[in-house]
Design an enzyme around this catalytic site. Structure first.
Site, PDB file in Angstrom:
ATOM      1  CD  GLU A  82      -2.974   1.331   2.075  1.00 33.58           C
ATOM      2  OE1 GLU A  82      -3.210   0.354   2.807  1.00 33.58           O
ATOM      3  OE2 GLU A  82      -3.762   2.284   1.931  1.00 33.58           O
ATOM      4  CB  CYS A 118      -7.638   3.276   3.431  1.00 33.60           C
ATOM      5  SG  CYS A 118      -8.358   2.334   4.765  1.00 33.60           S
ATOM      6  CD  GLU A 135      -9.917  -2.573   6.118  1.00 31.84           C
ATOM      7  OE1 GLU A 135     -10.226  -1.430   6.505  1.00 31.84           O
ATOM      8  OE2 GLU A 135      -8.955  -3.201   6.583  1.00 31.84           O
TER       9      GLU A 135
END
Ligand code: AHR
Length: 654
Positions: A48, A252, A380
């Site tokens: 990430e 995210c 998520e």
């Protein structure tokens, strides 16, 4: 019964082996033990762009804010001149400004203008210290490039120099601009000294007006010497994990902080100066110099299957720092084109060079396909109707157009709870082939959850544990993860994939802890957790062999600090034992290799051990590391696992 111990390179670290006569006759095979298949893709990595993992990390660019696109939107303190100094050391004078009227391209709108009235003794220009100083290796070449628009009429002499403290020169390169309009200039500088806090200075040497953009400095030696490539030492640390796959680019980061911040892969390909940059959700900037082409190429270079993740057309539920209510869905009117982007991604990776997006891949230098097999949809995400409707639309279209691609769904951020249950129910309903579970927990959770997947139904979606870590980087944390991973091997028929998270963190810009590998501009610090991941990944089998290892302690059944697995690697015929002792006492494991014909020959013991609190740090980067020894085995029947250890024993079979 004759007992022998033969250790070829015995050291004090050597645990005790006991060898006994093998009870089964020659020719009997492990197949008698009802072997269970293990997913070929079980152990991989998750990248990430978090904690400066891309810019200032894996991406080898040494200049920070090279195209003057930093802004307060990235970080409240930033603007286009952040990380640049106006350099007027030789008493010259003029003005400096950031403009956007005539950029190289509208996707990279800002550039710098120097209007020099008097160049003084040394010229006037700009200086950049990279990401916390530029690290140089004496004798190595550094490739410099810049876009310049000569605004005044005469050619402009320009000097580019690598400098240390007090302006000492570590190498330089000069050129003269020619003609009007944006033009790229490049050259190579050989570093004369090692340095970890060098700066790059660019000086215009005469009275002139000059526009500057896309100032770049790359080590010539990148990983596999790829152009626009990866930092060699950091990339090598990832490659040494021998990951079966790499999930990217987040987390995210993918679903973004609001709809405008969703990661759009198309903005990240093509010539770097044309890429549309944007804010990173972790409060910094994404230059997208490391974009989807580079991710795919890196996966290929390290032998990992690419696992790109795209947003499920909803933003992160924590958008705007709301902690749970900020999820927004793309308007339905935009869904067609959003889904087309995902189909185009598959074509970019796999399509023939005659296809529109396959041709773009070829133009970037990779005519052959990247063999994309998996795509993650969502990360998520809160299980809402907004999410479900959009996920279903994407999923149906990808399935219809690309049945060969395996879709990975998402079941929320936790190992249980509302999003987890709703996510699984939804995945069941849609028969999503694989779902992505995430868990960040205490080490005790990992020890206690060794059997988590034993009871999972074999008929439902397979599991990808896309993000997991125990809260810390001590040896004890790593051993807790190792114990849990033996359970993943045992359930390798339904746990299709697993990746520790996050993978990389710049020590000066860490926004999440723990991580697998820490680094600064100079050194790379693999953690104890890294060595566990590596031991499992390089010793992954394709078949699980049950009933081989049993702990002899009376209370072993209840003792969650003890765990073990046995796998077979069919390619080599090797049998691999993994024995975890996360407790303070030596543990005696009985080994039953009945039916497995192990010749008296060399085997390898890989051992990770120490004090539970041991940790690798920048000052002591090798406090915890794997020690490998060649040993000779004869009829191994038991093993004394040292306190706080992971032992991986690779045995050859006849
Ligand atoms: O790995 C760090 C973050 O943890 C990821 O971005 C997110 O998916 C998870 O919450």
């Amino acid at each position: 019964m004759k007992l022998t111990i033969k250790i070829l390179f015995a050291t004090l670290l050597t645990p005790a082996f006991v060898f006994a006569q093998q009870s089964a006759g020659k020719g009997q095979s492990t197949e008698k033990k009802q072997l269970k298949p293990i997913s070929n893709d079980l152990f991989g990595v998750f990248f990430e762009d978090l904690s400066y993992s891309a810019d200032g990390g894996l991406y080898a660019e040494l200049i920070q804010n090279r195209s003057f696109e930093y802004s307060p939107g990235d970080n409240k303190k930033w603007q286009p001149l952040s990380f640049w100094e106006y350099t007027t050391a030789g008493f010259g004078y003029g003005t400096i400004s950031v403009e956007s009227a005539q950029p190289i391209t509208s996707t990279n709108p800002h550039y710098l203008v120097l209007n020099i009235d008097d160049p003084g003794k040394e010229g006037i220009g700009i200086t950049n210290a990279g990401f916390d100083g530029i690290c140089l290796h004496a004798g190595e070449n550094y490739n410099f490039s810049v876009y310049i628009k000569q605004i005044s009429s005469a050619p402009i002499p320009v000097k580019v120099e690598l400098r240390g403290a007090k302006g000492v020169s570590y190498g330089q390169f000069s050129f003269k601009t020619q003609g009007s309009g944006w033009k790229k200039y490049d050259g190579t500088i050989k570093a004369t000294q090692d340095a970890d806090s060098a700066k790059l200075t660019l000086l215009a040497l005469v009275k002139c007006k000059i526009a500057i953009d896309e100032v770049s400095l790359f080590p010539e030696h990148t990983f596999k010497n790829e152009k626009n490539g990866m930092r060699a030492d950091l990339a090598q640390a990832v490659a040494d994990l021998k990951p079966k796959f790499m999930r990217f680019p987040g987390g995210c980061l993918v679903h973004g902080d609001g709809l405008d911040n969703i990661y759009r892969w198309k903005n990240t390909i093509g010539p770097v100066e044309f890429r549309q940059q944007q804010r990173n959700i972790w409060n910094y900037h994404q230059s997208f110099g490391l974009g989807f082409f580079e991710y795919f190429r890196f996966c290929e270079d390290i032998g990992a299957k690419p696992v790109p993740v795209v947003a499920a057309a909803v933003s992160c539920q924590n958008s705007g720092g709301t902690r749970g209510t900020g999820q927004k869905g793309l308007p339905m009117t935009e869904m067609k084109s959003y889904i087309q982007d995902i189909l185009d991604l598959i074509e970019y990776a796999n399509g023939p060079i005659t296809s529109k997006w396959g041709a773009k891949r070829a133009a970037a230098g990779h005519p052959k396909p990247f063999h994309l097999q998996y795509i993650g949809i969502g990360n998520e995400d809160k299980q809402t109707d907004d999410f479900r409707n959009r996920f279903k639309m994407i999923c149906n279209e990808v399935r219809a157009k690309h049945p060969e691609i395996t879709i990975i769904g998402t079941v929320g951020p936790f190992p249980s709870g509302e999003d987890f249950d709703l996510g699984w129910a939804f995945a069941d309903k849609l028969s999503v082939p694989v779902v992505d579970e995430h868990f960040y927990q205490k080490p005790a959770w990992f020890l206690d959850n060794n059997a988590r997947y034993d009871g999972y139904r074999r008929t439902k979606s397979k599991v990808y544990i896309g993000e997991y870590a125990s809260w810390g980087n001590s040896l004890f944390n790593a051993l807790a993860e190792a114990a849990f991973m033996t359970g993943l091997e045992r359930n390798g028929d339904i746990v299709a994939m697993a990746s520790y998270a996050p993978m990389l963190a710049n020590l000066s810009h860490t926004s999440w802890n723990p991580n697998l590998i820490y680094f600064n501009n100079k050194i790379v610090v693999p953690t104890a957790n890294y060595y566990v991941q590596q031991l499992f990944s390089v010793n992954q089998g394709d078949l699980y062999v049950p009933g081989v290892i049993r702990f002899k302690q009376d209370d072993a059944v209840k003792d969650s600090t003890l765990a073990a697995s046995c796998v077979k690697d069919s390619k080599t015929g090797n049998i691999i034992l993994k024995i975890v002792n996360a407790g303070a006492k030596e543990a005696n494991a009985a080994i039953d290799l009945t039916g497995i014909n192990i010749p008296e020959q060399q085997a390898t013991l890989n051992l990770l051990k120490g004090k539970p609190s041991d940790k690798n740090t920048i000052n002591d980067p090798k406090a915890v590391q794997t020690i490998s020894q060649e040993i000779t085995t004869t009829n191994l029947s038991s093993y004394l696992a040292p306190p706080y250890s992971l032992s991986v024993i690779r045995l050859k079979t006849n």
